[in-house]
Design an enzyme around this catalytic site. Structure first.
Site, PDB file in Angstrom:
ATOM      1  N   SER A 121       0.812  -1.225   0.000  1.00 48.78           N
ATOM      2  CA  SER A 121       0.000   0.000   0.000  1.00 48.78           C
ATOM      3  C   SER A 121       0.845   1.276   0.000  1.00 48.78           C
ATOM      4  CB  SER A 121      -0.962   0.012   1.190  1.00 48.78           C
ATOM      5  OG  SER A 121      -0.259   0.120   2.411  1.00 48.78           O
ATOM      6  N   LYS A 158       0.729   4.192   7.045  1.00 50.42           N
ATOM      7  CA  LYS A 158       0.040   5.078   6.101  1.00 50.42           C
ATOM      8  C   LYS A 158       0.514   6.517   6.311  1.00 50.42           C
ATOM      9  CE  LYS A 158      -2.939   2.082   4.230  1.00 50.42           C
ATOM     10  NZ  LYS A 158      -2.215   0.890   4.685  1.00 50.42           N
TER      11      LYS A 158
END
Length: 200
Positions: A121, A158
């Site tokens: 990701s 993230k």
């Protein structure tokens, strides 16, 4: 060689064991309860004596502001955290796979642990599956920084974006969707700031 009283040795051993088991130092109250002191003030006096002798370092104004000297913690190197067990602190012994011999000061700010990255990701900023993300433990996070966040029992890497009572955890890969966390409905814990990546 540091000379300690028997009581000081007990306090120091408790600090070491607590850090090894949970990843963070005990509070004064926890030390008092475990060792049978009448108050947290008694624990504070022992901590001051240990700091004066160089056995520990103290951070003013923090309830868990106890650190072991760098010479003691750097002997093992930086812990590498793999799969994070549900319900355990991120630096609990159960999560540590091994130690990397790099000194924490190799990174700026210094690295407290490595997290083994799972998934792609964050590939567009060069953080790939299996990489070791160097993490500095802090909750002082600003928008745009790459963080290690815990949502319930899930730990994720993230980019952080705060919007009032909402946090967006943004991927760096268009194939992944942002994670939206409503802080009034869902707990979010920041486990640290990404400060570097190594690939082995």
């Amino acid at each position: 060689m540091i000379k300690l009283t028997k009581r000081q040795e007990q306090v120091l051993q408790l600090i070491r064991e607590h850090i090894e088991e949970t990843g963070y130092p005990p509070t004064r109250a926890e030390i008092s309860n475990r060792l049978g002191f009448r108050s947290a003030n008694a624990a504070e006096e022992h901590l001051k004596a240990l700091a004066k002798k160089g056995a520990i370092e103290m951070v003013p104004g923090a309830s868990r502001g106890i650190r072991l000297p760098a010479s003691e913690t750097q002997n093992q190197g930086i812990p590498i955290v793999g799969q994070v067990a549900a319900g355990y602190p991120i630096l609990a012994q159960e999560n540590i796979e091994e130690y990397c011999e790099l000194p924490p000061s190799f990174f700026t700010p210094s690295a407290d642990y490595f997290l083994r990255v799972k998934g792609m990701s964050m590939k567009d900023v060069g953080i790939l599956d299996g990489d070791l993300l160097a993490v500095h433990r802090t909750t002082d996070i600003h928008n745009g920084q790459i963080v290690v966040a815990r949502i319930g029992d899930e730990v994720t890497v993230k980019r952080f974006q705060r919007q009032k009572n909402k946090v967006l955890l943004l991927p760096e890969n268009e194939e992944f969707e942002p994670i939206e966390v409503n802080l009034s409905q869902q707990p979010l814990d920041i486990e640290g700031l990404g400060v570097g990546v190594i690939r082995r």
